[in-house]
Design a protein around this motif. Structure first.
Motif, PDB file in Angstrom:
ATOM      1  N   CYS A 169       0.874  -1.170   0.000  1.00 32.84           N
ATOM      2  CA  CYS A 169       0.000   0.000   0.000  1.00 32.84           C
ATOM      3  C   CYS A 169       0.912   1.222   0.000  1.00 32.84           C
ATOM      4  CB  CYS A 169      -0.940  -0.012   1.193  1.00 32.84           C
ATOM      5  SG  CYS A 169      -2.548   0.755   0.841  1.00 32.84           S
ATOM      6  N   GLY A 170       0.328   2.411  -0.162  1.00 32.94           N
ATOM      7  CA  GLY A 170       1.179   3.587  -0.278  1.00 32.94           C
ATOM      8  C   GLY A 170       2.025   3.517  -1.538  1.00 32.94           C
ATOM      9  N   VAL A 171       1.486   2.824  -2.517  1.00 33.46           N
ATOM     10  CA  VAL A 171       2.160   2.667  -3.811  1.00 33.46           C
ATOM     11  C   VAL A 171       1.104   2.795  -4.900  1.00 33.46           C
ATOM     12  CG1 VAL A 171       3.952   1.119  -2.931  1.00 33.46           C
ATOM     13  CG2 VAL A 171       1.792   0.154  -3.762  1.00 33.46           C
ATOM     14  N   ALA A 172       1.563   3.021  -6.137  1.00 32.45           N
ATOM     15  CA  ALA A 172       0.645   3.020  -7.278  1.00 32.45           C
ATOM     16  C   ALA A 172       0.623   1.593  -7.807  1.00 32.45           C
ATOM     17  CB  ALA A 172       1.125   3.998  -8.335  1.00 32.45           C
ATOM     18  N   ILE A 173      -0.441   0.888  -7.496  1.00 35.17           N
ATOM     19  CA  ILE A 173      -0.472  -0.548  -7.690  1.00 35.17           C
ATOM     20  C   ILE A 173      -0.465  -0.943  -9.168  1.00 35.17           C
ATOM     21  CG2 ILE A 173      -2.994  -0.928  -7.689  1.00 35.17           C
ATOM     22  CD1 ILE A 173      -0.497  -2.918  -5.546  1.00 35.17           C
ATOM     23  N   CYS A 205      -7.726  -3.300   3.701  1.00 39.49           N
ATOM     24  CA  CYS A 205      -7.989  -2.115   2.867  1.00 39.49           C
ATOM     25  C   CYS A 205      -6.793  -1.769   1.999  1.00 39.49           C
ATOM     26  CB  CYS A 205      -8.399  -0.918   3.725  1.00 39.49           C
ATOM     27  SG  CYS A 205      -7.162  -0.369   4.911  1.00 39.49           S
ATOM     28  N   GLU A 206      -5.792  -2.672   1.929  1.00 40.88           N
ATOM     29  CA  GLU A 206      -4.582  -2.364   1.178  1.00 40.88           C
ATOM     30  C   GLU A 206      -4.813  -2.511  -0.322  1.00 40.88           C
ATOM     31  OE1 GLU A 206      -5.104  -4.876   3.136  1.00 40.88           O
ATOM     32  OE2 GLU A 206      -4.240  -6.750   2.400  1.00 40.88           O
ATOM     33  N   LYS A 207      -3.886  -1.931  -1.086  1.00 39.45           N
ATOM     34  CA  LYS A 207      -4.003  -2.004  -2.545  1.00 39.45           C
ATOM     35  C   LYS A 207      -3.667  -3.385  -3.072  1.00 39.45           C
ATOM     36  CE  LYS A 207      -3.369   2.798  -3.604  1.00 39.45           C
ATOM     37  NZ  LYS A 207      -2.425   3.829  -4.017  1.00 39.45           N
ATOM     38  N   ILE A 502       6.695   5.490  -4.402  1.00 38.52           N
ATOM     39  CA  ILE A 502       5.693   5.285  -3.365  1.00 38.52           C
ATOM     40  C   ILE A 502       4.864   6.558  -3.227  1.00 38.52           C
ATOM     41  CG2 ILE A 502       7.072   3.543  -2.198  1.00 38.52           C
ATOM     42  CD1 ILE A 502       7.702   5.550  -0.041  1.00 38.52           C
ATOM     43  N   THR A 503       3.643   6.433  -2.706  1.00 37.63           N
ATOM     44  CA  THR A 503       2.710   7.573  -2.747  1.00 37.63           C
ATOM     45  C   THR A 503       2.283   8.047  -1.360  1.00 37.63           C
ATOM     46  OG1 THR A 503       0.775   6.144  -2.880  1.00 37.63           O
ATOM     47  CG2 THR A 503       1.764   6.856  -4.952  1.00 37.63           C
TER      48      THR A 503
ATOM     49  N   SER B 303       1.175  13.412  -0.967  1.00 36.09           N
ATOM     50  CA  SER B 303       0.237  13.042  -2.028  1.00 36.09           C
ATOM     51  C   SER B 303      -1.208  13.180  -1.566  1.00 36.09           C
ATOM     52  CB  SER B 303       0.518  11.623  -2.547  1.00 36.09           C
ATOM     53  OG  SER B 303       0.469  10.690  -1.493  1.00 36.09           O
ATOM     54  N   ALA B 345      -3.387   7.878  -7.867  1.00 34.18           N
ATOM     55  CA  ALA B 345      -2.970   6.520  -7.493  1.00 34.18           C
ATOM     56  C   ALA B 345      -3.042   6.335  -5.991  1.00 34.18           C
ATOM     57  CB  ALA B 345      -1.536   6.255  -7.957  1.00 34.18           C
ATOM     58  N   ASN B 346      -3.121   7.413  -5.236  1.00 32.59           N
ATOM     59  CA  ASN B 346      -3.080   7.300  -3.772  1.00 32.59           C
ATOM     60  C   ASN B 346      -4.266   6.561  -3.159  1.00 32.59           C
ATOM     61  OD1 ASN B 346      -4.029   8.334  -1.106  1.00 32.59           O
ATOM     62  ND2 ASN B 346      -1.948   9.113  -0.959  1.00 32.59           N
ATOM     63  N   PRO B 347      -5.532   6.934  -3.472  1.00 33.23           N
ATOM     64  CA  PRO B 347      -6.629   6.263  -2.744  1.00 33.23           C
ATOM     65  C   PRO B 347      -6.613   4.751  -2.954  1.00 33.23           C
ATOM     66  CG  PRO B 347      -7.463   8.189  -3.897  1.00 33.23           C
ATOM     67  CD  PRO B 347      -6.058   7.959  -4.397  1.00 33.23           C
ATOM     68  N   THR B 348      -6.916   4.040  -1.890  1.00 30.53           N
ATOM     69  CA  THR B 348      -6.886   2.580  -1.899  1.00 30.53           C
ATOM     70  C   THR B 348      -8.290   2.051  -2.177  1.00 30.53           C
ATOM     71  OG1 THR B 348      -7.452   2.505   0.429  1.00 30.53           O
ATOM     72  CG2 THR B 348      -5.106   2.645  -0.110  1.00 30.53           C
ATOM     73  N   ALA B 397       2.689   9.376   1.909  1.00 29.80           N
ATOM     74  CA  ALA B 397       1.506   9.129   2.738  1.00 29.80           C
ATOM     75  C   ALA B 397       1.526   7.720   3.342  1.00 29.80           C
ATOM     76  CB  ALA B 397       0.236   9.327   1.927  1.00 29.80           C
ATOM     77  N   SER B 398       2.267   6.807   2.735  1.00 34.17           N
ATOM     78  CA  SER B 398       2.402   5.435   3.247  1.00 34.17           C
ATOM     79  C   SER B 398       2.631   5.482   4.745  1.00 34.17           C
ATOM     80  CB  SER B 398       3.597   4.787   2.543  1.00 34.17           C
ATOM     81  OG  SER B 398       3.995   3.630   3.250  1.00 34.17           O
TER      82      SER B 398
END
Ligand SMILES: [Ca+2]
Ligand SMILES: [Ca+2]
Ligand SMILES: [Ca+2]
Ligand SMILES: [Ca+2]
Ligand SMILES: [Ca+2]
Lengths: 503, 503
Positions: A169-173, A205-207, A502-503, B303, B345-348, B397-398
């Motif tokens: 998570c905290g990444v652009a999946i 809730c993770e990506k 990472i985001t 982000s 890309a941030n929101p999960t 934000a991670s």
């Protein structure tokens, strides 16, 4: 008495100093060579005058050009050698007819764990896969409890390991390159040392959802923290599901397995100028023996192979494999260029103190650990190994990242050469430490498993040392011998390669 | 009986559903509003007809434009709202006269640890800094031994922590952006919770040498593995030097310290649409109280702030601070663009299930946790906090990366809001968990420290909840209360932000 130097190839105009403590000015060598100045051990001495601008040759290859006139007998190092340009990837070619004489290896076995999917483990470990770093605290507490409360009941299970990582998570999946960390985490969980028993802990809730990671996943293999009512239920659910896995893993027992079932990773770290003439070629000989026995062997470390890749290309077995090799080299060139990083950023202060003038010299010494067999396949980072024989698995050279990536590619035991010394080791697969010089073995007598420094002094041949390494691999893989690092429980964190932001 | 919705600003044409389980089609609300379809809890209902292409307003701000005609009473979500363009960084302005009414806070103290350099800790921890991941296995074994064999002799010392990270070698040490991880590791070791006692473990051949990290370092504060004769000497040296530190740290005792000595980090993770109307504004109120008391408060997560930054710029106190804010936003824009990553890309998946349509809506709800005070400073990732009052500390934000970066900036306690729930916590500084909705608190009754969901139901005001959070911060900082996560020992690994490539 004349002192010793090591000259690798007839064409070479430099050689390395063997003597511990280095050569003093005035020291004499065979052929009338005299040291013009003090030269540290493992550093290079000029075997002839090298005029400014002319080639400096080691391993029969150009490692750079003289920045100034270098007099015969003087110290050749990063200050008076200018690095040459990297061989362009497009120029790599092969006639795909690499000849190779396999060393003699009888039919050999190791005491391994046989898996339902046809793979073989060297360990019997319960792994807990994590989809996101958020769950790490909970998983570590659970692993401690499992180790204390459950493991003693299941004596055939060697250990329990949390597959923690900083991804999820905290990444652009869906970012470019996101497939690398995702594939790495997925394939890590499928390593033969885990016996096909998957247990995954997800936050919820993770990506990187469990479904995205595994496509489908059975509820018995998954704990989602956000689906549990409070901490006690979380712990109960992990402990219960872990115990089910332990029951099944406990039915596994070591049995005689063909050496062809081994997946051996090769790596080096903290290299010196001896690495390329002692430990690495001895490992290369062992690699040739493993390949001869039908095992799967992988070597890696793109940024170290990059400047020796023209020696590897001719060993590829087909246009497809050559193409993949070129693609991985270009990918890394672009990756480094994106960060405005020079390829010579790889060598460390330790490498340079160890006599390695630049990345070319380091590369030439590094690729010899791949032995001499044909390169049958090339893997992108985190892809699973597919073929018997020698595979180039593209990874960073960073020890713990390379180790993690090779593990995700299916490596079940690693052989690691070092000149300066490192305590790096993995919980999930044993790592055998081979020193390139005897001084290191004398200093770290209780950390280095095998000393290859006795090759430099002429006490052992490369072949003898290669066979010693081969036998030690079989013994450690089979649980008959233990590495020093496993004895002390020294374990580095797994470090998944994530080239995306990472985001 | 009419059901409840939350409308934040008079201009808004959407509001969020309060009822657990959501609103059924046909549910009625004040003002004659009727739900046209089932709408999940925390999701948005249209308060009026929103014609295709027109603005969707929440927090009085445009969160996007209708993709189609949206009828009054229908569900507004990421499918029928199109994200608007990010506000260009260049357009950010301020008149530098942000007015602020500080809430009432009497002279308050907390039971902290006073440091020689004028800072104050909330914990008394022996930290072991590492210059490279290679030493992690050794340091972890040493930390276990210190905890078992030495800590019981030093009752005033709370804990011992290894500052492990994946940096230090296998990187281009002079690459663009390498100063970020290097500064982060350096400043982490100087956190007030470590009492100024530094102990560093180095391998000896890594790129991030102790001298590069610290400029100079005393031999009593340093163990270099490659300088030791074998594993036993390594362990002896670490244990000996650790014990010297423990003796000194043990002289520290909790004493009454001014609240102005606190450095409080604010963060959110696993957010839902309630986060922005319950937990985050309540944390914002507590932040205002802390600032009023002279404390140092930082918020982060570039982000997530990016799309609300036009609300922050007018709160900067000077052209220099505004300029720094713009520079950090641009840096991150470029960083994400370099990886071809979109800002949305941030929101999960969890955020979206939680009712957050896009990054703009998430941002607007996120920035409210900064309260309403002036922004006195902006930090680049890993820089140490410099001023009393509210600072924007630029970080990803991670959750675990933001936590690590805030910690390196000097944070000694963190307040963390969550709508979906997370077990994230740090060993080196306590993390207080605040839930945005009561359903989460009911489910995770033994993991969530404070529930702000009672704001949505009207049982508590933002001010009451803000004061409750403020008091809890003082109690946890002073060791009088413990968070659930500290009770169970749930600790995430520190994760240093490294935007540069690895080699
Ligand atoms: Ca290497
Ligand atoms: Ca390496
Ligand atoms: Ca000593
Ligand atoms: Ca957040
Ligand atoms: Ca966060």
């Amino acid at each position: 008495m004349n002192e010793l130097y090591i000259k690798v190839n007839d064409r070479d105009n430099v050689a390395i100093i063997v003597k511990e403590g280095g050569a003093r000015a005035g020291s004499t060598f065979d052929g009338g060579l005299v040291a013009m100045e003090d030269i540290p051990q493992a550093h290079k001495i000029a075997l002839s005058d090298i005029p400014s601008g002319s080639e400096v040759l080691r391993y029969g290859e150009v490692i750079g050009h003289a920045r100034e006139d270098i007099t015969k007998g003087s110290w050749v190092n990063e200050r008076n050698v200018k690095i040459r340009e990297a061989v362009p990837v497009e120029s790599l070619t092969s006639s795909f007819d690499h000849e190779w004489t396999a060393p003699e290896v009888g039919p050999r076995t190791f005491m391994g764990y046989r898996n339902a999917d046809g793979t073989f483990g060297t360990r019997n470990i319960l792994a807990i896969t994590t989809t996101v770093q958020c769950v790490e605290g909970v998983v570590n507490v659970a692993v401690d409890r499992i180790r204390r409360e459950l493991l003693p009941k299941y004596p055939n299970v060697d250990d329990v390991a949390a597959l923690n990582h900083a991804y999820g998570c905290g990444v652009a999946i869906s970012a470019r390159n996101a497939e690398i960390p995702i594939r790495t985490i997925l394939n890590m969980s499928k390593n033969p040392n885990f016996g096909g028993e998957l247990l995954t802990v997800s936050l919820g809730c993770e990506k990187l959802t469990p479904q995205k990671l595994f496509t489908e996943i059975d509820d018995r293999n998954l704990v989602v923290l956000q689906d549990c009512k409070g901490f006690q239920e979380i712990m109960d659910e992990i402990m219960d599901k872990a115990e089910e896995k332990l029951e099944r893993l406990n039915r596994r027992q070591r049995e005689e397995c063909p050496v062809s079932g081994l997946v051996v990773g090769l790596q080096c770290g903290g290299s010196d100028a001896f690495s390329g003439v002692t430990a690495n070629p001895a490992i290369g000989y062992a690699a040739d023996m493993l390949v001869a026995a039908g095992a799967r062997v992988m070597f890696s470390e793109v940024s170290e192979v990059r400047d020796g890749v023209h020696l590897l290309a001719p060993r590829t077995v087909s246009p497809e494999v050559l193409e993949k090799l070129k693609r991985e080299m270009s990918w890394y060139d672009d990756y480094l260029a994106g960060g405005e990083v020079d390829r010579d950023a790889n060598p460390t202060p330790g490498n340079k103190q160890g006599g390695l003038a630049n990345i070319i010299e380091k590369s030439l010494g590094s690729v010899v650990k791949s032995g001499t067999s044909p390169i049958v396949d090339v893997l992108s980072p985190g892809e699973r190994i597919r073929k018997s024989g020698l595979t180039f698995a593209a990874t960073p050279a960073s020890d713990f990242v390379c180790g993690t990536q090779q593990f995700s590619s299916g490596m079940t035991i690693q052989v690691f050469s070092t000149g300066r010394g490192t305590t790096y080791n993995l919980r999930v697969a044993p790592v055998i430490k081979v020193s390139s010089n005897t001084a290191l073995k004398n200093k770290w007598f209780d950390l280095i498993d095998i000393n290859a420094g006795d090759i430099a002094s002429g006490e052992k041949t490369l072949e003898e040392k290669g066979r010693e390494i081969f036998e030690f691999i079989i013994d450690v893989a089979g649980g008959r011998k233990k590495t020093f690092s496993d004895e002390y429980g020294l374990y580095n964190a797994l470090t998944v390669f994530n080239p995306a932001p990472i985001t």
